[in-house]
Design a protein around this motif. Structure first.
Motif, PDB file in Angstrom:
ATOM      1  N   ASP A 112       0.834  -1.193   0.000  1.00  0.00           N
ATOM      2  CA  ASP A 112       0.000   0.000   0.000  1.00  0.00           C
ATOM      3  C   ASP A 112       0.875   1.251   0.000  1.00  0.00           C
ATOM      4  OD1 ASP A 112      -2.325  -1.433   0.034  1.00  0.00           O
ATOM      5  OD2 ASP A 112      -2.705  -1.198   2.170  1.00  0.00           O
ATOM      6  N   ILE A 113       0.429   2.247  -0.737  1.00  0.00           N
ATOM      7  CA  ILE A 113       1.088   3.545  -0.776  1.00  0.00           C
ATOM      8  C   ILE A 113       0.112   4.528  -0.152  1.00  0.00           C
ATOM      9  CG2 ILE A 113       1.971   5.381  -2.268  1.00  0.00           C
ATOM     10  CD1 ILE A 113       2.646   3.115  -4.300  1.00  0.00           C
ATOM     11  N   HIS A 114       0.550   5.234   0.873  1.00  0.00           N
ATOM     12  CA  HIS A 114      -0.302   6.195   1.571  1.00  0.00           C
ATOM     13  C   HIS A 114      -0.074   7.584   0.995  1.00  0.00           C
ATOM     14  CE1 HIS A 114      -1.633   3.316   4.566  1.00  0.00           C
ATOM     15  NE2 HIS A 114      -0.415   2.828   4.488  1.00  0.00           N
ATOM     16  N   VAL A 115      -1.174   8.310   0.788  1.00  0.00           N
ATOM     17  CA  VAL A 115      -1.100   9.660   0.243  1.00  0.00           C
ATOM     18  C   VAL A 115      -1.973  10.611   1.044  1.00  0.00           C
ATOM     19  CG1 VAL A 115      -0.505   9.047  -2.143  1.00  0.00           C
ATOM     20  CG2 VAL A 115      -2.897   9.130  -1.470  1.00  0.00           C
ATOM     21  N   ASP A 116      -1.542  11.851   1.069  1.00  0.00           N
ATOM     22  CA  ASP A 116      -2.315  12.941   1.653  1.00  0.00           C
ATOM     23  C   ASP A 116      -2.756  13.800   0.483  1.00  0.00           C
ATOM     24  OD1 ASP A 116      -3.363  15.088   3.025  1.00  0.00           O
ATOM     25  OD2 ASP A 116      -1.413  15.894   3.603  1.00  0.00           O
ATOM     26  N   VAL A 117      -3.946  13.543  -0.013  1.00  0.00           N
ATOM     27  CA  VAL A 117      -4.420  14.241  -1.205  1.00  0.00           C
ATOM     28  C   VAL A 117      -5.881  14.638  -1.010  1.00  0.00           C
ATOM     29  CG1 VAL A 117      -5.081  12.123  -2.436  1.00  0.00           C
ATOM     30  CG2 VAL A 117      -4.476  14.150  -3.740  1.00  0.00           C
ATOM     31  N   ARG A 118      -6.200  15.833  -1.462  1.00  0.00           N
ATOM     32  CA  ARG A 118      -7.595  16.278  -1.450  1.00  0.00           C
ATOM     33  C   ARG A 118      -8.181  16.010  -2.834  1.00  0.00           C
ATOM     34  NH1 ARG A 118      -9.724  22.245   0.075  1.00  0.00           N
ATOM     35  NH2 ARG A 118     -11.683  21.520   0.923  1.00  0.00           N
ATOM     36  N   VAL A 119      -9.381  15.481  -2.870  1.00  0.00           N
ATOM     37  CA  VAL A 119     -10.060  15.203  -4.128  1.00  0.00           C
ATOM     38  C   VAL A 119     -11.155  16.234  -4.347  1.00  0.00           C
ATOM     39  CG1 VAL A 119     -11.467  13.544  -5.419  1.00  0.00           C
ATOM     40  CG2 VAL A 119      -9.561  12.733  -4.013  1.00  0.00           C
ATOM     41  N   ILE A 120     -11.051  16.917  -5.482  1.00  0.00           N
ATOM     42  CA  ILE A 120     -12.123  17.790  -5.956  1.00  0.00           C
ATOM     43  C   ILE A 120     -12.634  17.153  -7.234  1.00  0.00           C
ATOM     44  CG2 ILE A 120     -12.763  20.078  -6.789  1.00  0.00           C
ATOM     45  CD1 ILE A 120     -10.452  21.234  -5.150  1.00  0.00           C
ATOM     46  N   ALA A 121     -13.914  16.889  -7.292  1.00  0.00           N
ATOM     47  CA  ALA A 121     -14.509  16.265  -8.473  1.00  0.00           C
ATOM     48  C   ALA A 121     -15.556  17.209  -9.057  1.00  0.00           C
ATOM     49  CB  ALA A 121     -15.155  14.933  -8.098  1.00  0.00           C
ATOM     50  N   ALA A 122     -15.778  17.078 -10.353  1.00  0.00           N
ATOM     51  CA  ALA A 122     -16.781  17.907 -11.024  1.00  0.00           C
ATOM     52  C   ALA A 122     -17.537  17.066 -12.036  1.00  0.00           C
ATOM     53  CB  ALA A 122     -16.114  19.094 -11.714  1.00  0.00           C
ATOM     54  N   THR A 123     -18.772  17.467 -12.262  1.00  0.00           N
ATOM     55  CA  THR A 123     -19.577  16.779 -13.267  1.00  0.00           C
ATOM     56  C   THR A 123     -20.689  17.689 -13.767  1.00  0.00           C
ATOM     57  OG1 THR A 123     -20.848  14.775 -13.762  1.00  0.00           O
ATOM     58  CG2 THR A 123     -21.149  15.734 -11.579  1.00  0.00           C
ATOM     59  N   ASN A 124     -21.089  17.438 -15.002  1.00  0.00           N
ATOM     60  CA  ASN A 124     -22.260  18.104 -15.553  1.00  0.00           C
ATOM     61  C   ASN A 124     -23.455  17.147 -15.550  1.00  0.00           C
ATOM     62  OD1 ASN A 124     -21.729  16.337 -17.615  1.00  0.00           O
ATOM     63  ND2 ASN A 124     -21.281  17.880 -19.148  1.00  0.00           N
ATOM     64  N   ARG A 125     -23.239  15.955 -15.024  1.00  0.00           N
ATOM     65  CA  ARG A 125     -24.291  14.946 -14.997  1.00  0.00           C
ATOM     66  C   ARG A 125     -24.984  14.948 -13.639  1.00  0.00           C
ATOM     67  NH1 ARG A 125     -22.406   9.532 -17.592  1.00  0.00           N
ATOM     68  NH2 ARG A 125     -24.648   9.376 -17.850  1.00  0.00           N
ATOM     69  N   ASN A 126     -26.178  14.427 -13.600  1.00  0.00           N
ATOM     70  CA  ASN A 126     -26.954  14.316 -12.367  1.00  0.00           C
ATOM     71  C   ASN A 126     -26.539  13.022 -11.663  1.00  0.00           C
ATOM     72  OD1 ASN A 126     -28.893  13.832 -10.391  1.00  0.00           O
ATOM     73  ND2 ASN A 126     -30.525  14.778 -11.590  1.00  0.00           N
ATOM     74  N   LEU A 127     -25.629  13.130 -10.697  1.00  0.00           N
ATOM     75  CA  LEU A 127     -25.125  11.934 -10.025  1.00  0.00           C
ATOM     76  C   LEU A 127     -26.203  11.211  -9.234  1.00  0.00           C
ATOM     77  CD1 LEU A 127     -21.533  12.890  -8.818  1.00  0.00           C
ATOM     78  CD2 LEU A 127     -22.247  11.689 -10.892  1.00  0.00           C
ATOM     79  N   LYS A 128     -27.154  11.952  -8.655  1.00  0.00           N
ATOM     80  CA  LYS A 128     -28.242  11.297  -7.919  1.00  0.00           C
ATOM     81  C   LYS A 128     -29.031  10.374  -8.850  1.00  0.00           C
ATOM     82  CE  LYS A 128     -29.076  14.699  -4.304  1.00  0.00           C
ATOM     83  NZ  LYS A 128     -30.027  15.630  -3.714  1.00  0.00           N
ATOM     84  N   ALA A 129     -29.302  10.842 -10.057  1.00  0.00           N
ATOM     85  CA  ALA A 129     -30.024  10.018 -11.027  1.00  0.00           C
ATOM     86  C   ALA A 129     -29.178   8.816 -11.441  1.00  0.00           C
ATOM     87  CB  ALA A 129     -30.410  10.848 -12.252  1.00  0.00           C
ATOM     88  N   LEU A 130     -27.865   9.026 -11.610  1.00  0.00           N
ATOM     89  CA  LEU A 130     -26.977   7.913 -11.969  1.00  0.00           C
ATOM     90  C   LEU A 130     -26.921   6.873 -10.853  1.00  0.00           C
ATOM     91  CD1 LEU A 130     -24.003   9.788 -13.709  1.00  0.00           C
ATOM     92  CD2 LEU A 130     -25.832   8.465 -14.792  1.00  0.00           C
ATOM     93  N   VAL A 131     -26.977   7.324  -9.613  1.00  0.00           N
ATOM     94  CA  VAL A 131     -27.012   6.393  -8.481  1.00  0.00           C
ATOM     95  C   VAL A 131     -28.289   5.563  -8.548  1.00  0.00           C
ATOM     96  CG1 VAL A 131     -27.275   6.254  -5.960  1.00  0.00           C
ATOM     97  CG2 VAL A 131     -25.508   7.728  -6.947  1.00  0.00           C
ATOM     98  N   LYS A 132     -29.426   6.211  -8.798  1.00  0.00           N
ATOM     99  CA  LYS A 132     -30.704   5.485  -8.891  1.00  0.00           C
ATOM    100  C   LYS A 132     -30.685   4.474 -10.032  1.00  0.00           C
ATOM    101  CE  LYS A 132     -33.725   8.869  -6.751  1.00  0.00           C
ATOM    102  NZ  LYS A 132     -34.803   9.830  -6.922  1.00  0.00           N
ATOM    103  N   GLU A 133     -29.998   4.834 -11.135  1.00  0.00           N
ATOM    104  CA  GLU A 133     -29.900   3.941 -12.294  1.00  0.00           C
ATOM    105  C   GLU A 133     -28.792   2.901 -12.129  1.00  0.00           C
ATOM    106  OE1 GLU A 133     -29.305   6.464 -15.688  1.00  0.00           O
ATOM    107  OE2 GLU A 133     -31.036   7.702 -15.190  1.00  0.00           O
ATOM    108  N   ARG A 134     -28.121   2.918 -10.975  1.00  0.00           N
ATOM    109  CA  ARG A 134     -27.006   2.019 -10.673  1.00  0.00           C
ATOM    110  C   ARG A 134     -25.854   2.165 -11.667  1.00  0.00           C
ATOM    111  NH1 ARG A 134     -28.371  -1.657  -6.589  1.00  0.00           N
ATOM    112  NH2 ARG A 134     -30.587  -1.786  -6.196  1.00  0.00           N
TER     113      ARG A 134
END
Length: 183
Positions: A112-134
Motif C-alpha cells: 500500500d502507498i499512503h497519500v495525503d491528497v484532497r479530491v475535488i470532483a466535477a460533473t455536468n451529470r446528475n449523479l443522484k439520477a446515476l445512483v438510482k440507475e445504478r
C-alpha cells in the motif's frame, strides 16, 4: 491541510475547473503543492487505472519501468477529477478506497502507498439520477459530496456577463496585441 472532498456541479462551460483551481489556491495545500487535473472522459477506460495508481515494472507487457500515478504525484496537494460522472463502474470502488483509507496499490503492486491528497470532483451529470440507475456508486457519491458547490449557468447569473466580457477583452488584447477598450 483540508482533506474534505468537494463536488462541483454544473453545466458544461460554467467554470467548474476555475472553481476547483480557486479552492486549491485558497487552501493550505496551495503553497508549493501540486494541483493535478484529470478528465475522466479524456483517457481510455483501460488506461485510466494505470494513470490513477501508476504501475510496477512488469505489471503488463509495456510496463518496462515503474511509474507513479497521479494520486502519488499529487501527494500533499489536490487532484481534480473532471467529469467524474463518466468514470467506469470498475474504477469507482478503487477511488472509494482511496477516499476511505488514503492509500492504494499501483497496478501489479504488492504494498500500500499512503497519500495525503484532497479530491475535488466535477460533473455536468446528475449523479443522484446515476445512483438510482445504478450507473454510479452511492457510497462513492456520498464520499465525494461532503462539500457541494453548485455552479449555475451564465443565463442565471447575468450580472457576471460584463465582468467576463472585460476579462476576455483584456486576455485577447494581450494575445493579439490589440487595444480594444470595450464592446
Amino acid at each position: 491541510a483540508s482533506k474534505t472532498p468537494v463536488l462541483i456541479l454544473g453545466e458544461t462551460g460554467t467554470g467548474k475547473e476555475l472553481v476547483a483551481n480557486s479552492i486549491h489556491c485558497s487552501s493550505l495545500r496551495s503553497s508549493g503543492m501540486p494541483f493535478i487535473k484529470i478528465n475522466c472522459t479524456a483517457i481510455p477506460e483501460n488506461l485510466l487505472e494505470a494513470e490513477f495508481f501508476g504501475y510496477e515494472k512488469g505489471a503488463f507487457t509495456d510496463a518496462k519501468q515503474t511509474k507513479k500515478g497521479i494520486l502519488e504525484l499529487a501527494d500533499g496537494g489536490t487532484i481534480f477529477l473532471d467529469e467524474i460522472g463518466d468514470m467506469s463502474m470498475g474504477l469507482q470502488p478503487k477511488l472509494l478506497r482511496v477516499l476511505e483509507t488514503h492509500s492504494f496499490r499501483r497496478v501489479g503492486g504488492m504494498r500500500d502507498i499512503h497519500v495525503d491528497v484532497r479530491v475535488i470532483a466535477a460533473t455536468n451529470r446528475n449523479l443522484k439520477a446515476l445512483v438510482k440507475e445504478r450507473m454510479f456508486r452511492e457510497d462513492l457519491y456520498y464520499r465525494l459530496n461532503v462539500m457541494s458547490v453548485p455552479i449555475p449557468p451564465l443565463r442565471e447569473r447575468k450580472e457576471d456577463i460584463i465582468p467576463l466580457a472585460g476579462r476576455f477583452i483584456r486576455d485577447f488584447n494581450n494575445i493579439f496585441g490589440k487595444k480594444v477598450l470595450s464592446l
